[in-house]
Design a protein around this motif. Structure first.
Motif, short mmCIF file in Angstrom:
data_model
loop_
_atom_site.label_atom_id
_atom_site.label_comp_id
_atom_site.label_asym_id
_atom_site.label_seq_id
_atom_site.Cartn_x
_atom_site.Cartn_y
_atom_site.Cartn_z
N TYR A 28 -5.53 -2.57 4.92
CA TYR A 28 -4.23 -1.95 5.22
C TYR A 28 -4.06 -1.75 6.72
O TYR A 28 -2.98 -1.96 7.28
CB TYR A 28 -4.15 -0.63 4.47
CG TYR A 28 -3.04 0.27 4.90
CD1 TYR A 28 -3.31 1.49 5.48
CD2 TYR A 28 -1.72 -0.08 4.70
CE1 TYR A 28 -2.30 2.33 5.85
CE2 TYR A 28 -0.70 0.75 5.08
CZ TYR A 28 -1.00 1.97 5.66
OH TYR A 28 0.00 2.80 6.03
N ASN A 39 -13.14 -0.58 1.91
CA ASN A 39 -12.16 -0.31 0.87
C ASN A 39 -10.80 -0.75 1.36
O ASN A 39 -10.66 -1.36 2.41
CB ASN A 39 -12.21 1.14 0.41
CG ASN A 39 -11.78 2.08 1.50
OD1 ASN A 39 -11.34 1.66 2.57
ND2 ASN A 39 -11.94 3.37 1.25
N SER A 40 -9.79 -0.43 0.59
CA SER A 40 -8.47 -0.98 0.85
C SER A 40 -7.92 -0.53 2.19
O SER A 40 -7.05 -1.20 2.75
CB SER A 40 -7.53 -0.57 -0.27
OG SER A 40 -7.64 0.82 -0.48
N ASN A 41 -8.40 0.60 2.72
CA ASN A 41 -7.88 1.09 3.99
C ASN A 41 -8.10 0.10 5.13
O ASN A 41 -7.29 0.02 6.05
CB ASN A 41 -8.55 2.41 4.38
CG ASN A 41 -8.16 3.53 3.45
OD1 ASN A 41 -7.09 3.49 2.86
ND2 ASN A 41 -9.03 4.50 3.31
N TRP A 68 -10.73 -8.70 3.78
CA TRP A 68 -10.46 -8.94 2.35
C TRP A 68 -11.77 -9.19 1.62
O TRP A 68 -12.03 -8.64 0.55
CB TRP A 68 -9.52 -10.13 2.21
CG TRP A 68 -9.21 -10.50 0.81
CD1 TRP A 68 -9.72 -11.53 0.09
CD2 TRP A 68 -8.29 -9.84 -0.05
NE1 TRP A 68 -9.19 -11.56 -1.15
CE2 TRP A 68 -8.29 -10.53 -1.28
CE3 TRP A 68 -7.46 -8.72 0.08
CZ2 TRP A 68 -7.51 -10.15 -2.35
CZ3 TRP A 68 -6.68 -8.35 -1.00
CH2 TRP A 68 -6.71 -9.06 -2.19
N TRP A 75 -13.72 -6.01 1.16
CA TRP A 75 -13.17 -5.09 0.15
C TRP A 75 -13.38 -5.63 -1.25
O TRP A 75 -13.91 -4.94 -2.12
CB TRP A 75 -11.68 -4.86 0.44
CG TRP A 75 -10.95 -4.08 -0.61
CD1 TRP A 75 -11.46 -3.15 -1.46
CD2 TRP A 75 -9.56 -4.14 -0.89
NE1 TRP A 75 -10.47 -2.63 -2.27
CE2 TRP A 75 -9.28 -3.22 -1.92
CE3 TRP A 75 -8.49 -4.87 -0.37
CZ2 TRP A 75 -8.01 -3.05 -2.45
CZ3 TRP A 75 -7.22 -4.66 -0.89
CH2 TRP A 75 -7.00 -3.76 -1.93
N ILE A 76 -12.99 -6.89 -1.45
CA ILE A 76 -12.91 -7.39 -2.82
C ILE A 76 -14.24 -7.96 -3.29
O ILE A 76 -14.62 -7.80 -4.44
CB ILE A 76 -11.83 -8.49 -2.90
CG1 ILE A 76 -10.47 -7.89 -2.57
CG2 ILE A 76 -11.81 -9.15 -4.24
CD1 ILE A 76 -9.92 -7.01 -3.65
N TYR A 81 0.83 -1.20 0.00
CA TYR A 81 0.00 0.00 0.00
C TYR A 81 0.86 1.25 0.00
O TYR A 81 0.50 2.26 -0.57
CB TYR A 81 -0.92 -0.02 1.22
CG TYR A 81 -2.19 0.75 1.04
CD1 TYR A 81 -2.59 1.71 1.95
CD2 TYR A 81 -3.00 0.52 -0.06
CE1 TYR A 81 -3.76 2.41 1.78
CE2 TYR A 81 -4.17 1.22 -0.22
CZ TYR A 81 -4.56 2.16 0.71
OH TYR A 81 -5.72 2.85 0.53
#
Lengths: 578, 435
Positions: B388, B383-385, B373, B376-377, B276
């Motif tokens: 992360y 979301n990716s945050n 995961w 998000w996906i 990231y």
């Protein structure tokens, strides 16, 4: 980031190329009028319009403008006098050592099942195919310059074509040589005007007066293209002349443009009528496809015309009513021609080769590309060449490639696969597959979606990324055997792909472009991410630093504040502390 | 001890075989926490398929394994499951034998120190007895084989298992004192992924200690030994690299393997810190931060070696931990290797300060990784945050774990020198701080 692209819908596609200019059927070029002192190379201009009513009520019109010029661009003394051939394109050919060039801009997708085969297939978006002369050494540099020059000539943003979406296929597009293809564009009215400027008569006389952008862009399908290639003058091919073809294909929708009535006229389609042919054209004709109207019961044409013509187009013998614009009688007493076509055309034959493509799977991690190819011939099987160019951020896994026909495995006889390099070039897959008769062949391929750097996303990243159409080329057996009499007086639209074999014709089918979503990082967070990650690294550094540089000691409690001040005063007095 | 070890091996193999046969194996091989672009089995198969098609596997950007790995799997692709189970077994047995030998040496040193009266009288409770040290090797093998991270890594057929096996064999040969084998295994480990290069330092320190060469810059024997080891190490590395060149006939694999590890072009999410960070990096600073992050892995070697020169095996543990946390594409398989060493330091538990917090955070993060995961996906509601954040937390927990063990180790050494019950000047109980 491409700010221009964000405004309009991006569509991907490729251009229809041609086979090496052999076996041309053009009439002998008429010598142009020239002053006796300077011998000028001979050039010739022909224009034609083909109208074909489709069985769904829509109407398909195809303009072709062809300029033939006997000259040699590769000669030492540069060509300086241009008459019918546009100077900008002539200079492009000589400067960049171009042997063949095909560029097309298309808006919309050609629906083969409803409309049949087009005369000249083109993929959605823009596509550019170029063959360079053998003498050219620096192909990549020349390619870049050429795309920039063409962007200027056509007012299109072709300069986004770079190595990341350019491929060099080995077999799909003949002649073999250095051919480059690209993807993606938006087609808009600014592209039509420079295209019209390349015509000898401009948009002032002849068929080009019909090309008005308000009506043309209000259609289901609109494609304009420029094809430049050398053609042989005679059968022995001793001398070559340069051919420039500008084509425009439009499909008008029954409900959108036709207001639901099965009545089409030139005025309704183009909001113009014809008053004269282009003065420098040697031939200017309109062809209406009346094959399905043999007794006149399906639809009627007015004004009537006695001229008829027959030609074998796409493997089928078609009959056409012809209006010759060079004859004054065509325009009648009103001195203007407004063709009227009333009625519907009958059902058309199912096209023999047809393809679809879609993305399967769910989630943003993996997916599968499925390509379906339909062979509708009742008893003949034929091989097709499938060309797929997938961008690098969809990582293909070639070991997951499966080809099945009628439920059984169908191994391709030739596979050429060039894997992608991240941020350098896309995947290239070419396969030769034999399609069994009356069947559906499904090609599946798994891919993984990559996470890109935040600067590599388009301004609208959640719209998705476009994957260009795949190209399926094949020699399809024709319904009717081709006429063996190689007559010269053949309409232009039947002669673009001359085929050597009598019983098959060349077909190129483009599939739909795909739209895939990629996982996105949070674009508002670069500073936060840098800070937080560096904090974690600093936590590691800090704890290890402490443990490495310090040693254990016994902690002595520090005295209270009053005692400390007293000690300081005592030290100043020289008295031992408390 | 052979019988309990055999029983443990049988249980481990059974668990793995059962998971291989179930439908979970497909699911596990796709998890980004378990496989990375460097170690995924899908990419190995892709490389073999590209070889069959006549295209070099390194012409694309999908395959990043070394040529020796392709060569190995060219023959073993049908027996892949057995290969990975065997790799796990080899790792466990190698660690078992290494720790057993190490414990013998620790006990012997302790005996000499006791006879020489070097320990203060009140720290006798810190002295280790054979009884408590008897089961440690078995515990180490168990920690490795039955760790869920290892099982997941094996079922996913991640080539991290092979890397762990090579490192374990290196540790075994170092502890047994075999200089040549230690150099050969270390060069193999470096060839697979560059980071084990830092294990040179503890290997040198241990072997010199074993051969009674004093670690002193002014002594000729010190430099002579270093030259010998370096010669063996560089020689075998050179042989392996040239062998790889002859296998595929080109040097394409160097940028594809080592260039890939060092320049991190593929930003596929994983449990590490790089992805990231470099996805959100300003282009202008990319090279700078890349260098900073890569140097960070190699940077702790010299200071740690200076501080821990009397205790090279603990240094190996620290180095393995630093590599697993800060490498460019970490997976849970790397973590399981250094976690296998934790029973060896079980005598430090009275000085550990954060162990409860660390274990809670590690468990929670391991449970949250697949959840976030998915959100998000697949679900699209996070979301990716989110993912992360869990990555950050997981790495902070690992760093805390490693530094906690380091603190406890140093503290025990301090007590063994100065006594366990320390008193302040006025006779009350003292507290120890780092100053």
């Amino acid at each position: 980031p491409n700010i221009q692209q964000g405004r309009q819908r991006c569509i991907y596609g490729e251009v229809s190329p041609t086979e090496a200019g052999g076996g041309s059927d053009s009439p002998a070029p008429k010598p142009a009028a020239s002053p006796p002192s300077v011998p000028r190379p001979k050039d010739d201009f022909q224009e034609e319009l083909v109208i074909r009513p489709l069985h769904s009520g829509d109407i398909y019109t195809s303009f072709q403008f062809r300029t033939l010029w006997e000259t040699d661009f590769t000669r030492e003394n540069k060509v300086s006098h241009y008459r019918l051939f546009p100077k900008s394109l002539g200079q492009v050919i000589s400067k960049f050592s171009v042997r063949e060039l095909h560029i097309s801009f298309t808006q919309g997708y050609w629906r083969t099942m409803q409309w049949g085969q087009p005369y000249l297939p083109s993929p959605p978006g823009a596509e550019l195919w170029v063959w360079f002369q053998d003498s050219l050494t620096d192909v990549d540099g020349t390619w870049k310059e050429l795309t920039n020059v063409l962007s200027g000539i056509f007012c299109a943003s072709l300069n986004f074509i770079d190595s990341t979406n350019t491929v060099q296929p080995s077999a799909s597009f003949k002649p073999l040589g250095i051919g480059n293809v690209t993807d993606h564009q938006i087609v808009c009215t600014e592209n039509l005007t420079p295209w019209k400027k390349l015509l000898p008569c401009g948009s002032k006389a002849g068929l080009a007066v019909l090309l008005k952008s308000e009506k043309l862009f209000h259609s289901s399908f609109h494609s304009q293209a420029v094809h430049i290639r050398p053609v042989c003058k005679d059968d022995q091919c001793k001398t070559t002349s340069w051919e420039l073809r500008q084509t425009l294909n439009v499909v008008f929708d029954l409900h959108n443009s036709g207001q639901g009535k099965n009545e089409w006229s030139l005025f309704k389609m183009f909001s113009r009528t014809l008053t004269e042919a282009c003065p420098v054209a040697s031939s200017s004709k309109i062809y209406i496809d009346i094959t399905d109207n043999s007794q006149g019961e399906q639809f009627e044409l007015s004004p009537a015309t006695p001229l008829l013509s027959q030609a074998v187009v796409l493997g089928d013998r078609r009959t056409f009513s012809v209006y010759d614009l060079t004859q004054q009688i065509t325009f009648g007493t009103m001195r203007s021609l407004n063709l009227l076509i009333r009625g519907k055309s009958s059902d058309m034959l199912r096209p023999l080769l047809h393809a679809e493509r879609y993305v399967a799977g769910y989630g943003l991690q993996t997916g599968e590309i499925h390509t379906l190819m339909y062979n509708n011939h009742p008893y003949r099987s034929f091989p097709v060449l499938l060309l797929d160019s997938v961008p690098w951020y969809l990582r293909l896994y070639i070991h997951t490639l499966t080809v099945t026909s009628k439920g059984k495995d169908n191994k391709p006889s030739y596979i050429h696969y060039q894997p992608s390099k991240d941020r350098v070039r896309p995947h290239l897959l070419e396969m030769l597959v034999q399609l069994p008769p009356n069947s559906v062949t499904e090609v599946t391929l798994q891919f993984e979606r990559a996470l890109l750097k935040w600067t590599e996303y388009t301004p609208d990243p959640n719209h998705g990324f476009y994957v260009g159409s795949s190209v399926i080329s094949s020699l399809v057996p024709s319904i009717v055997a081709m006429d063996t009499n190689n007559s010269r007086e053949r309409p232009l639209f039947s002669s673009f792909f001359p085929s050597k074999e009598e019983s098959s014709y060349f077909v190129r089918v483009y599939t739909e472009p795909l739209l895939v979503n990629l996982p996105t990082p949070d674009f508002s967070m670069p500073y936060n991410v840098i800070c937080l990650t560096c904090t974690v690294v600093a936590v590691g550094y800090g704890s290890l630093y402490n443990l490495l540089t310090r040693s254990f000691q016994i902690e002595e409690p520090s005295p209270g504040l009053a005692k400390r001040i007293a000690n300081i005063i005592r030290k100043m007095r020289g008295v031992p502390p408390l | 001890m052979a019988a309990p070890l055999t029983l443990l091996l049988l249980v481990a193999v059974t668990v793995r075989a059962a998971l291989f046969r179930s439908s979970l194996s497909e699911l596990i091989s796709e998890r980004v926490e378990v496989v990375s672009p460097l170690t995924a089995w899908k990419r190995v198969i892709e490389g073999l398929a590209l070889l069959d098609l006549g295209v070099s596997p390194y012409s694309g950007d999908v395959f990043h394994e070394t040529p020796l790995t392709i060569y190995l799997f060219h023959f073993l692709v049908d027996y892949a499951e057995v290969t990975f189970m065997l790799a796990d077994v080899i790792t466990a047995v190698a660690l078992y034998m290494a720790v057993k030998d190490y414990n013998k040496q620790v006990f012997r040193k302790q005996k000499f120190a006791l006879e020489a009266d070097r320990y203060p009288l009140d720290c006798l409770e810190l002295i280790r007895s054979p009884k408590e040290m008897y089961y440690i090797p078995l515990k180490v093998a168990m920690f490795y084989l039955l760790n869920p991270f290892t099982i997941l890594s094996c079922v996913a057929k991640s080539t991290c298992g092979l890397n762990n096996a090579i490192i374990a064999l290196f540790i075994l040969s170092t502890i047994k004192g075999n200089v040549l084998l230690s150099a050969i295994f270390l060069s193999l480990a470096t060839y697979q992924s560059i980071y084990p290069l830092t294990l040179c330092a503890p290997a040198l320190l241990y072997l010199m200690q074993r051969q009674y060469i004093p670690v002193n810059f002014r002594r000729a024997s010190f430099w002579w030994f270093i030259v010998q080891y370096a010669f063996m190490y560089l020689g075998s590395l050179f042989v392996i690299i040239c062998l790889s060149f002859f296998l595929l006939g080109s040097w394409d694999y160097l940028p594809s393997v080592y260039g890939f590890i060092l320049s991190v072009p593929d930003l596929t999410p994983n449990i590490g810190l790089f992805w990231y960070f470099f996805a959100e990096m300003f282009e202008h600073f990319r090279l700078f931060f890349l260098c900073v992050f890569q140097i960070n892995v190699f940077f702790y070697t010299i200071p740690l070696s200076i501080k821990l020169k009397e205790h090279p095996v603990f240094l190996i543990f620290m180095q393995l931990a630093v590599i697993s946390i800060f490498k460019s594409y970490p997976t849970v398989g790397d973590i399981s290797l250094y976690m296998a060493f934790l029973p060896v330091w079980s005598h430090l538990h009275r000085f550990l300060r954060n162990i409860f917090l660390v274990s809670c955070v590690l468990l929670a993060c391991s449970a949250l990784f697949p959840v976030l995961w998915h959100l998000w996906i697949y679900a699209g509601s996070a979301n990716s945050n989110f993912y992360y954040a869990i990555t950050l937390l997981f790495n902070v927990a690992q760093i805390l774990l490693v530094s906690d063990y380091f603190y406890a180790f140093l503290r025990r050494e301090h007590h063994l020198t100065y006594g366990l019950y320390l008193k302040r000047k006025d006779g009350s109980e003292a507290t120890l701080v780092l100053k």
